[in-house]
Structure formats: C-alpha cells, structure tokens
Motif scaffolding. Structure first.
Motif: not given
Length: 270
Positions: A116, A219, A260, A267
């Motif tokens: 991410h 992440s 996540t 995150f």
C-alpha cells in the motif's frame, strides 16, 4: 555523455553474465553495442532510451562521471581484509553479514514488490527489486515509479533504493535508502519460502511517506518472484500505482495485502 558513457555502460553490463546476453535481451546488434562500449559511437536517442529503461537508470544519470555513477548504482569498492581498519558502523554490518545464513542465496533474483503506497493512499504500488550476491554480500536495488494508469508520458516521480539483505533466524531482512535524495530509509521483513519453487513472499514494510508531511507508515508487503534472468523492459512496465480493484491484481495478491488499514493517516496492521 561521450566522455563517461562507455565506462558507465561497462559497469552496468557487469551485472549480467555476458555482453551477448545483454544484447540479446535488448535486441541490439552485438557489433553496434561493442562500439558503444568502446566509445566509437553513441546510441541514437531511441536506443539510448531502450538501454536506460533496460538497466533502470535515467538518461542523464548514465552520462555522469563514472565515480559518481558507480556510487549511484551501488557499486562497491574492494573491502579491506583487515577488520581492525574498519569503522564501527562497518564492523556492525560485517558482523551481521557473518551471522547471515547462506540460505539467502536461493532467493537471489528479480521480484515485483507490492504494498500500500505510503505517498498515495488508496493505491497499491508495484516496484521492481533485484536481489544479488556480490563478493559474499547480498545487496539489492529497488525501483519505484509513482505513476497511475491514467498518467501519460513523463508525468511521474521515480525513486531508486539501494540496500543490503540478511537472513537471520528464519527471517529475511532488507534495509535500504533512497539513493537520489538520501533522505529516507526503509526496512522490509519477509518470511522466507521453504518450498522448492519460490512464488510469493509475505512480510511487512516500514518507512515514511515522500509527501510533505513525511508521516511514518507501515504496510503489508508481497514480493512476487520473477526469476534470475528477466526481460527488464517488460518487468519495468508493471512498475506503477494500481487501484485495489485493478484487474491486473489477482485475488491472492489482494488477500495478502488486505490486513492493512489506514488509521489517522498512518497504516496500521490488523
């Protein structure tokens, strides 16, 4: 360009088994390529772009002074054999290298890395990673391109990370820095593959956003093994930002990244 290009091209070719292999993958005539290596001629703008895309460098970078270019791509000077001459940080890294398992060798090769995006929330970033062994040291290069499917031409930001890898107590550790700006460090921890054939490795990545707020972020990350010899141009075409529902991302990959979540701009791992 003419002064430094031949030596820089030779430096890049050392990462491959032979000049013939480079020419074959590039689709450039060997005799013509030899003229580039010897400095007898320079490539056309079209061939220059093909060469730079293949090796993952920018056109202006390959014309830099060779010493500067070598540092940029992570070429290492011959290490001293006398440990007493090492600085304290060098001794720490050498200690980790000696403790690192040789099982890291089976993971050498190219990967697509998915996680991410820390700079573009709501997107999954695919980067290209090349893990290699050099004189007993495991180093790697990671290339990112912050470009969406809709973006055109040169409308993107590009980052190159250089790092070292270790295999310690059944975990793969990767620590790298952004080589163009040298203003950030990332760490990735992966669970190694114990299968005879490596496909995908799961883990976590921690770093900071390249946006102005530079928020710390974490992440889930997935490394997809591509092989030890690849078509870099083809692999590089996939390096960009994806929306989570992009049809090029399969269900298995989405599931591996699904834990996540974003909380208060950071995150969090569920």
């Amino acid at each position: 360009m003419r002064e430094y290009f031949p030596a820089n091209l030779q430096l890049l070719c050392r990462h491959y088994r032979s000049i013939a292999e480079v020419c074959r993958q590039l689709g450039i005539n060997r005799a013509q390529f030899n003229k580039y290596l010897s400095g007898q001629s320079l490539p056309t703008p079209y061939n220059l772009k093909r060469i730079c895309d293949f090796f993952g460098v920018e056109e202006y970078e390959i014309g830099l002074p060779t010493e500067q270019f070598a540092r940029l791509i992570g070429a290492k000077a011959k290490p001293s054999s006398d440990a007493a001459e090492m600085s304290a940080p060098q001794q720490m890294l050498e200690h980790l290298r000696q403790r690192s398992s040789n099982e890291l060798q089976v993971h050498v090769g190219y990967y697509h890395e998915y996680y991410h995006s820390m700079s573009m929330p709501g997107h999954i970033l695919c980067s290209l990673v090349h893990l290699r062994e050099e004189g007993g040291h495991y180093t790697y290069e990671r290339t990112e391109r912050l470009q969406t499917r809709a973006a055109r031409g040169e409308d993107y930001e590009r980052y190159r990370y250089l790092g070292v890898a270790y295999y310690l107590q059944n975990r793969l550790f990767f620590v790298d820095y952004e080589s163009l700006t040298s203003n950030e460090i990332c760490q990735t921890v992966l669970i190694p593959s114990y299968k005879s054939r490596i496909t995908r490795l799961n883990g976590l990545k921690i770093g900071v956003s390249s946006a102005d707020h530079r928020a710390p972020a974490c992440s889930r990350v997935v490394w997809e093994f591509l092989g030890t010899q690849i078509n870099r141009v083809s692999a590089y075409r996939k390096v960009r930002l994806y929306l989570p529902d992009d049809p090029e991302l399969d269900d298995d990959l989405r599931e591996r990244l699904a834990q996540t979540q974003m909380v208060d701009g950071l995150f969090q791992i569920a």
